[in-house]
Design a protein around this motif. Structure first.
Motif, PDB file in Angstrom:
ATOM      1  N   LYS A 193      -9.698 -37.902   7.174  1.00 17.03           N
ATOM      2  CA  LYS A 193      -8.562 -36.962   6.837  1.00 17.03           C
ATOM      3  C   LYS A 193      -8.371 -37.342   5.508  1.00 17.03           C
ATOM      4  N   HIS A 194      -7.510 -37.457   5.150  1.00 15.34           N
ATOM      5  CA  HIS A 194      -7.198 -39.001   4.875  1.00 15.34           C
ATOM      6  C   HIS A 194      -8.345 -39.591   3.847  1.00 15.34           C
ATOM      7  N   SER A 195      -7.895 -39.662   2.727  1.00 17.11           N
ATOM      8  CA  SER A 195      -8.481 -40.424   1.730  1.00 17.11           C
ATOM      9  C   SER A 195      -7.969 -42.245   1.307  1.00 17.11           C
ATOM     10  N   PHE A 196      -8.803 -42.927   2.091  1.00 13.77           N
ATOM     11  CA  PHE A 196      -7.583 -44.339   1.379  1.00 13.77           C
ATOM     12  C   PHE A 196      -8.176 -44.564   0.196  1.00 13.77           C
ATOM     13  N   LEU A 197      -7.247 -45.260  -0.726  1.00 11.29           N
ATOM     14  CA  LEU A 197      -7.479 -44.508  -2.244  1.00 11.29           C
ATOM     15  C   LEU A 197      -6.289 -46.349  -2.497  1.00 11.29           C
ATOM     16  N   THR A 198      -6.692 -47.521  -3.795  1.00  8.37           N
ATOM     17  CA  THR A 198      -6.396 -48.685  -3.367  1.00  8.37           C
ATOM     18  C   THR A 198      -4.553 -48.262  -4.254  1.00  8.37           C
ATOM     19  N   LEU A 199      -3.815 -49.031  -4.089  1.00  9.20           N
ATOM     20  CA  LEU A 199      -1.971 -48.452  -4.647  1.00  9.20           C
ATOM     21  C   LEU A 199      -2.517 -48.459  -6.037  1.00  9.20           C
ATOM     22  N   GLY A 200      -3.072 -48.875  -6.736  1.00  6.32           N
ATOM     23  CA  GLY A 200      -3.459 -48.891  -8.560  1.00  6.32           C
ATOM     24  C   GLY A 200      -3.917 -47.481  -8.795  1.00  6.32           C
ATOM     25  N   ALA A 201      -4.915 -47.523  -8.020  1.00  2.62           N
ATOM     26  CA  ALA A 201      -4.928 -45.685  -8.056  1.00  2.62           C
ATOM     27  C   ALA A 201      -4.489 -44.820  -8.159  1.00  2.62           C
ATOM     28  N   LEU A 202      -3.639 -44.234  -6.732  1.00  2.00           N
ATOM     29  CA  LEU A 202      -2.764 -43.746  -6.465  1.00  2.00           C
ATOM     30  C   LEU A 202      -1.270 -43.265  -7.589  1.00  2.00           C
ATOM     31  N   THR A 203      -0.567 -45.047  -8.001  1.00  2.00           N
ATOM     32  CA  THR A 203       0.031 -44.748  -8.693  1.00  2.00           C
ATOM     33  C   THR A 203      -0.403 -44.393 -10.281  1.00  2.00           C
ATOM     34  N   PHE A 204      -1.562 -44.923 -10.338  1.00  2.00           N
ATOM     35  CA  PHE A 204      -2.276 -44.127 -11.764  1.00  2.00           C
ATOM     36  C   PHE A 204      -2.116 -42.121 -11.846  1.00  2.00           C
ATOM     37  N   GLY A 205      -2.254 -41.992 -10.677  1.00  3.48           N
ATOM     38  CA  GLY A 205      -2.717 -40.709 -11.061  1.00  3.48           C
ATOM     39  C   GLY A 205      -1.236 -40.210 -11.043  1.00  3.48           C
ATOM     40  N   GLY A 217      -1.748 -32.055  -2.258  1.00  2.00           N
ATOM     41  CA  GLY A 217      -3.043 -33.603  -2.289  1.00  2.00           C
ATOM     42  C   GLY A 217      -2.356 -35.159  -1.232  1.00  2.00           C
ATOM     43  N   ALA A 218      -1.161 -35.569  -1.443  1.00  2.00           N
ATOM     44  CA  ALA A 218      -0.631 -36.949  -1.480  1.00  2.00           C
ATOM     45  C   ALA A 218      -0.222 -37.001   0.154  1.00  2.00           C
ATOM     46  N   VAL A 219       0.440 -35.696   0.045  1.00  2.00           N
ATOM     47  CA  VAL A 219       0.467 -35.380   1.630  1.00  2.00           C
ATOM     48  C   VAL A 219      -0.238 -35.288   2.935  1.00  2.00           C
ATOM     49  N   PHE A 220      -1.398 -34.519   2.406  1.00  3.67           N
ATOM     50  CA  PHE A 220      -2.558 -34.600   3.513  1.00  3.67           C
ATOM     51  C   PHE A 220      -2.891 -35.350   3.334  1.00  3.67           C
ATOM     52  N   GLY A 221      -3.284 -36.416   2.431  1.00  4.29           N
ATOM     53  CA  GLY A 221      -4.240 -37.847   2.392  1.00  4.29           C
ATOM     54  C   GLY A 221      -5.306 -36.966   1.872  1.00  4.29           C
ATOM     55  N   ASP A 256     -11.060 -17.447   3.330  1.00  2.00           N
ATOM     56  CA  ASP A 256     -11.186 -19.108   3.378  1.00  2.00           C
ATOM     57  C   ASP A 256     -10.012 -19.055   4.685  1.00  2.00           C
ATOM     58  N   ARG A 257      -9.286 -18.161   4.874  1.00  5.54           N
ATOM     59  CA  ARG A 257      -8.628 -17.891   5.968  1.00  5.54           C
ATOM     60  C   ARG A 257      -8.386 -18.387   6.914  1.00  5.54           C
ATOM     61  N   GLN A 258     -10.141 -17.477   7.840  1.00  5.62           N
ATOM     62  CA  GLN A 258     -10.612 -19.046   9.043  1.00  5.62           C
ATOM     63  C   GLN A 258      -9.950 -18.638  10.166  1.00  5.62           C
ATOM     64  N   GLN A 310      -3.352 -20.391  -0.964  1.00  3.82           N
ATOM     65  CA  GLN A 310      -4.910 -20.659  -1.818  1.00  3.82           C
ATOM     66  C   GLN A 310      -4.609 -22.143  -2.444  1.00  3.82           C
ATOM     67  N   MET A 311      -3.592 -23.005  -2.528  1.00  6.28           N
ATOM     68  CA  MET A 311      -3.200 -24.359  -2.413  1.00  6.28           C
ATOM     69  C   MET A 311      -3.448 -25.289  -1.398  1.00  6.28           C
ATOM     70  N   ALA A 312      -4.036 -24.681  -0.224  1.00  2.91           N
ATOM     71  CA  ALA A 312      -4.052 -25.516   1.027  1.00  2.91           C
ATOM     72  C   ALA A 312      -5.418 -25.166   0.955  1.00  2.91           C
ATOM     73  N   PHE A 313      -5.610 -24.055   0.562  1.00  3.02           N
ATOM     74  CA  PHE A 313      -7.654 -23.495   1.270  1.00  3.02           C
ATOM     75  C   PHE A 313      -8.252 -24.094   0.203  1.00  3.02           C
ATOM     76  N   ALA A 314      -7.824 -24.841  -0.794  1.00  3.08           N
ATOM     77  CA  ALA A 314      -8.426 -25.361  -2.609  1.00  3.08           C
ATOM     78  C   ALA A 314      -8.935 -26.505  -1.473  1.00  3.08           C
ATOM     79  N   LEU A 315      -7.794 -27.153  -1.225  1.00  3.37           N
ATOM     80  CA  LEU A 315      -7.537 -28.532  -0.511  1.00  3.37           C
ATOM     81  C   LEU A 315      -8.799 -28.918   0.838  1.00  3.37           C
ATOM     82  N   GLY A 316      -9.422 -27.477   1.308  1.00 11.68           N
ATOM     83  CA  GLY A 316      -9.578 -27.876   2.677  1.00 11.68           C
ATOM     84  C   GLY A 316      -8.640 -28.248   3.974  1.00 11.68           C
ATOM     85  N   LEU A 317      -7.378 -27.559   4.266  1.00 15.56           N
ATOM     86  CA  LEU A 317      -6.612 -27.698   4.775  1.00 15.56           C
ATOM     87  C   LEU A 317      -6.356 -27.228   6.038  1.00 15.56           C
TER      88      LEU A 317
END
Length: 327
Positions: free
Chosen positions: A8-20, A175-179, A94-96, A64-71
């Motif tokens: 769940k949850h994407s493991f990214l480096t601090l630099g990549a997250l800060t730049f984004g 996206g950040a909140v949900f990893g 999408d509501r499933q 729809q924002m949440a669905f677009a991220l597969g949450l």
């Protein structure tokens, strides 16, 4: 947004997250593993030690924002989905099967019934100042609240005219909140490329003057400078003739519309064809029928989810640009 219909949850480096985060103008503080993450919501700072697992989402556009991220697996309930307008087959798919806890604005009891850890809504999008369902009211029950950025203006905050960053930043924050920030950033970058192509295609053309007709007869409900339609219209190569209206959504007089005399209209379609009633009203009105846009039959129906911040904005901009500059 209640005020639109009757209002769940994407493991990214601090630099990549800060730049984004910096590239998108969004406030994040993230450690190397992704959590804890701190985000800003209407000037409130919220820290998440892990991704929410029991979220409640209000309204079609935020869902729809949440669905677009597969949450979907992280959502235990929706609110404000069927009370004012119809859904689409794609939304229902999408509501499933996620249950709707309240067809319009939820009560505190509606939300507490599913023991959530997050409520994603907005001011006049499921929350109203002075009522029980607010970030402060939900905090008493250890429920965090994310507010739709477009809606922060209702708190009396000084904000800029609506821009596409309202959508982009909210998606990156979600996206950040949900990893899943990496997924959100990739989606937003695709949208940015699409919008840039549209801007390039119309850069040498004179802007089209546009008015959004939502509803109303004696007074007309429309979108002002802080509403998402201003950003959509500008991205498509137009100008919202109500850019001088210091609100996101509000009423204007018939005289103000006549003075603006738009070349093109957006008709808000709540009921999969309900725009026809609005068009008939405009055609039969003694004054509004004399508008250039009405006489020349220059208009485009757009659904609620297309004009409020959400993934459908991108397709709406494409359609709007094509129609505005059609021969």
């Amino acid at each position: 947004m209640t005020s639109l219909k009757q209002i769940k949850h994407s493991f990214l480096t601090l630099g990549a997250l800060t730049f984004g985060a910096l590239a998108l103008g969004t406030s994040f503080q993230v450690n190397a593993s992704g959590f804890p993450v701190t985000v800003t919501s209407c000037d409130r700072s919220i820290t998440f030690d892990q991704a929410p697992t029991r979220a409640v989402i209000h309204d079609q556009n935020m869902s729809q924002m949440a669905f677009a991220l597969g949450l979907q697996e992280n959502i235990v309930g929706l609110t404000g989905i069927t009370g004012w307008y119809k859904t689409s087959a794609s939304f229902d798919q999408d509501r499933q099967g996620i249950p709707e806890l309240a067809s319009k604005n939820p009560s505190l009891e509606n939300i507490l019934s599913v023991n959530p850890d997050l409520f994603f809504a907005g001011w006049n999008y499921g929350m109203r100042i002075g009522e029980d369902v607010t970030p402060q009211g939900l905090e008493r029950f250890n429920i965090k609240t994310l507010e739709l950025s477009e809606s922060c203006v209702h708190l009396g905050k000084r904000v800029d005219d609506a821009k596409m960053s309202l959508l982009y930043d909210d998606m990156i924050r979600l996206g950040a909140v949900f990893g899943v920030q990496e997924k959100a950033e990739a989606l937003v970058n695709t949208w940015k490329a699409d919008i840039q192509n549209i801007r390039e295609s119309v850069k040498d053309k004179a802007p089209v003057r546009v008015f959004l007709y939502d509803s109303g007869e004696d007074k007309v409900f429309t979108s002002g400078r802080f509403g998402m339609p201003t950003a959509l219209i500008r991205a498509a190569g137009g100008i919202n003739v109500m850019d001088n209206l210091d609100t996101s959504w509000g009423k204007v007089s018939i005289e103000a519309i006549m003075e603006a005399n738009p070349d093109f209209l957006i008709l808000v379609d709540y009921d999969k064809g309900g725009w026809k009633q609005s068009w008939q009203f405009l055609q039969n009105h003694s004054l509004l029928s004399q508008l250039s846009a009405v006489k020349n039959e220059r208009f485009l129906p757009l659904e609620y989810g297309e004009i409020t911040p959400g993934p459908l904005n991108i397709g709406a901009i494409k359609k709007l640009s094509q129609e505005m500059f059609s021969e």
